[in-house]
Scaffold this active site. Structure first.
Site, PDB file in Angstrom:
ATOM      1  N   ARG A 130      -0.839   2.059   9.050  1.00  0.00           N
ATOM      2  CA  ARG A 130      -0.480   1.100  10.087  1.00  0.00           C
ATOM      3  C   ARG A 130      -0.522   1.815  11.443  1.00  0.00           C
ATOM      4  O   ARG A 130      -0.311   3.021  11.520  1.00  0.00           O
ATOM      5  CB  ARG A 130       0.939   0.581   9.873  1.00  0.00           C
ATOM      6  CG  ARG A 130       1.177  -0.165   8.585  1.00  0.00           C
ATOM      7  CD  ARG A 130       2.678  -0.447   8.415  1.00  0.00           C
ATOM      8  NE  ARG A 130       2.926  -1.188   7.194  1.00  0.00           N
ATOM      9  CZ  ARG A 130       3.258  -0.633   6.029  1.00  0.00           C
ATOM     10  NH1 ARG A 130       3.377   0.685   5.922  1.00  0.00           N
ATOM     11  NH2 ARG A 130       3.478  -1.384   4.966  1.00  0.00           N
ATOM     12  N   LYS A 144       7.003   1.433   7.634  1.00  0.00           N
ATOM     13  CA  LYS A 144       7.607   0.106   7.728  1.00  0.00           C
ATOM     14  C   LYS A 144       8.384  -0.229   6.459  1.00  0.00           C
ATOM     15  O   LYS A 144       9.485  -0.769   6.519  1.00  0.00           O
ATOM     16  CB  LYS A 144       6.509  -0.938   7.975  1.00  0.00           C
ATOM     17  CG  LYS A 144       7.010  -2.347   8.096  1.00  0.00           C
ATOM     18  CD  LYS A 144       5.866  -3.305   8.335  1.00  0.00           C
ATOM     19  CE  LYS A 144       6.330  -4.739   8.257  1.00  0.00           C
ATOM     20  NZ  LYS A 144       5.213  -5.667   8.322  1.00  0.00           N
ATOM     21  N   HIS A 164      -4.534  -4.432  13.115  1.00  0.00           N
ATOM     22  CA  HIS A 164      -4.052  -4.472  11.729  1.00  0.00           C
ATOM     23  C   HIS A 164      -5.170  -4.851  10.753  1.00  0.00           C
ATOM     24  O   HIS A 164      -5.073  -4.560   9.558  1.00  0.00           O
ATOM     25  CB  HIS A 164      -2.869  -5.437  11.607  1.00  0.00           C
ATOM     26  CG  HIS A 164      -2.015  -5.202  10.413  1.00  0.00           C
ATOM     27  ND1 HIS A 164      -1.177  -4.116  10.294  1.00  0.00           N
ATOM     28  CD2 HIS A 164      -1.883  -5.907   9.271  1.00  0.00           C
ATOM     29  CE1 HIS A 164      -0.555  -4.169   9.127  1.00  0.00           C
ATOM     30  NE2 HIS A 164      -0.966  -5.238   8.485  1.00  0.00           N
ATOM     31  N   ARG A 169      -6.447  -1.975   8.578  1.00  0.00           N
ATOM     32  CA  ARG A 169      -5.654  -1.709   7.377  1.00  0.00           C
ATOM     33  C   ARG A 169      -6.056  -2.683   6.257  1.00  0.00           C
ATOM     34  O   ARG A 169      -6.222  -2.284   5.110  1.00  0.00           O
ATOM     35  CB  ARG A 169      -4.179  -1.842   7.731  1.00  0.00           C
ATOM     36  CG  ARG A 169      -3.222  -1.596   6.606  1.00  0.00           C
ATOM     37  CD  ARG A 169      -1.803  -1.535   7.168  1.00  0.00           C
ATOM     38  NE  ARG A 169      -0.805  -1.835   6.180  1.00  0.00           N
ATOM     39  CZ  ARG A 169      -0.369  -0.994   5.252  1.00  0.00           C
ATOM     40  NH1 ARG A 169      -0.871   0.221   5.188  1.00  0.00           N
ATOM     41  NH2 ARG A 169       0.560  -1.356   4.396  1.00  0.00           N
ATOM     42  N   HIS A 193       2.920  -0.446   0.109  1.00  0.00           N
ATOM     43  CA  HIS A 193       3.619  -1.714  -0.068  1.00  0.00           C
ATOM     44  C   HIS A 193       4.832  -1.498  -0.961  1.00  0.00           C
ATOM     45  O   HIS A 193       4.748  -0.788  -1.969  1.00  0.00           O
ATOM     46  CB  HIS A 193       2.704  -2.766  -0.709  1.00  0.00           C
ATOM     47  CG  HIS A 193       1.635  -3.267   0.199  1.00  0.00           C
ATOM     48  ND1 HIS A 193       0.447  -3.770  -0.270  1.00  0.00           N
ATOM     49  CD2 HIS A 193       1.569  -3.364   1.553  1.00  0.00           C
ATOM     50  CE1 HIS A 193      -0.293  -4.149   0.743  1.00  0.00           C
ATOM     51  NE2 HIS A 193       0.355  -3.912   1.860  1.00  0.00           N
ATOM     52  N   TYR A 222      -5.032  -9.403  -2.108  1.00  0.00           N
ATOM     53  CA  TYR A 222      -6.394  -8.877  -2.198  1.00  0.00           C
ATOM     54  C   TYR A 222      -7.027  -9.120  -3.563  1.00  0.00           C
ATOM     55  O   TYR A 222      -8.184  -8.790  -3.764  1.00  0.00           O
ATOM     56  CB  TYR A 222      -6.399  -7.367  -1.893  1.00  0.00           C
ATOM     57  CG  TYR A 222      -5.823  -7.043  -0.535  1.00  0.00           C
ATOM     58  CD1 TYR A 222      -6.542  -7.272   0.623  1.00  0.00           C
ATOM     59  CD2 TYR A 222      -4.536  -6.518  -0.416  1.00  0.00           C
ATOM     60  CE1 TYR A 222      -6.016  -6.989   1.869  1.00  0.00           C
ATOM     61  CE2 TYR A 222      -3.995  -6.224   0.827  1.00  0.00           C
ATOM     62  CZ  TYR A 222      -4.730  -6.465   1.959  1.00  0.00           C
ATOM     63  OH  TYR A 222      -4.205  -6.185   3.184  1.00  0.00           O
TER      64      TYR A 222
END
Length: 168
Positions: free
Chosen positions: A34, A59, A127, A130, A153, A162
């Site tokens: 990110r 994050k 973004h 990514r 994640h 995805y």
């Protein structure tokens, strides 16, 4: 997400406009980091011998290791390394950057990557690099659990967006 050709055109345009923006875009495309993770990177987080990037305080909250491609390794080798506690991505005056430079959006506009797209969710933004990283992995057959780990994640549901790109 970008096709390989679009990504290369974007990187070429950025290389001509601004090396810092180019390097951030290359790193995100090849590592899935990110923008917020990249701007926090210090030289002590880079292990060129092993090709690893330590991502601290992402994050999702849990740190991880990202892998360098040969292009990313070459990019870091070409940079002037400073003190291990120094931030890698800084302005010409040495000030730390906190976001993707405006040059990115200018290059996207110049290339027409958002031409005719009215839905902001479908526009190419920083973004998107990514998302491109993840999409390319899934298209190449990388399983979703591995992509989840690479992306950092916290839950598989974030990665499952995805799944439609998978051949399996």
């Amino acid at each position: 997400f970008l096709s390989h050709g679009e990504a290369e055109r974007l990187l070429a345009a950025l290389r001509e406009k601004d090396r810092l923006t180019h390097d951030l875009a290359l790193l995100s495309l090849h590592s899935g980091l990110r923008v917020g993770e990249m701007v926090k990177l210090k030289w002590s987080h880079i292990d060129l011998d092993r090709g690893l990037i330590t991502v601290l305080d992402p994050k999702g909250g849990e740190g991880r290791v990202a892998f360098m491609t040969e292009r990313v390794k070459a990019m870091f080798w070409a940079m002037s390394r400073r003190d291990p506690d120094a931030f890698i991505f800084v302005k010409d005056n040495g000030e730390r950057i906190t976001e993707m430079p405006r040059t990115f959006n200018e290059a996207v506009k110049d290339l027409g990557l958002n031409q005719g797209i009215s839905d902001p969710r479908l526009k190419v933004v920083a973004h998107s690099l990514r998302h491109t990283f993840a999409s390319w992995h899934v298209e190449a057959g990388t399983d979703l659990y591995t992509v989840k780990t690479l992306m950092g994640h916290s839950v598989i549901q974030m990665t499952e967006r995805y799944a439609h790109l998978s051949n399996g």
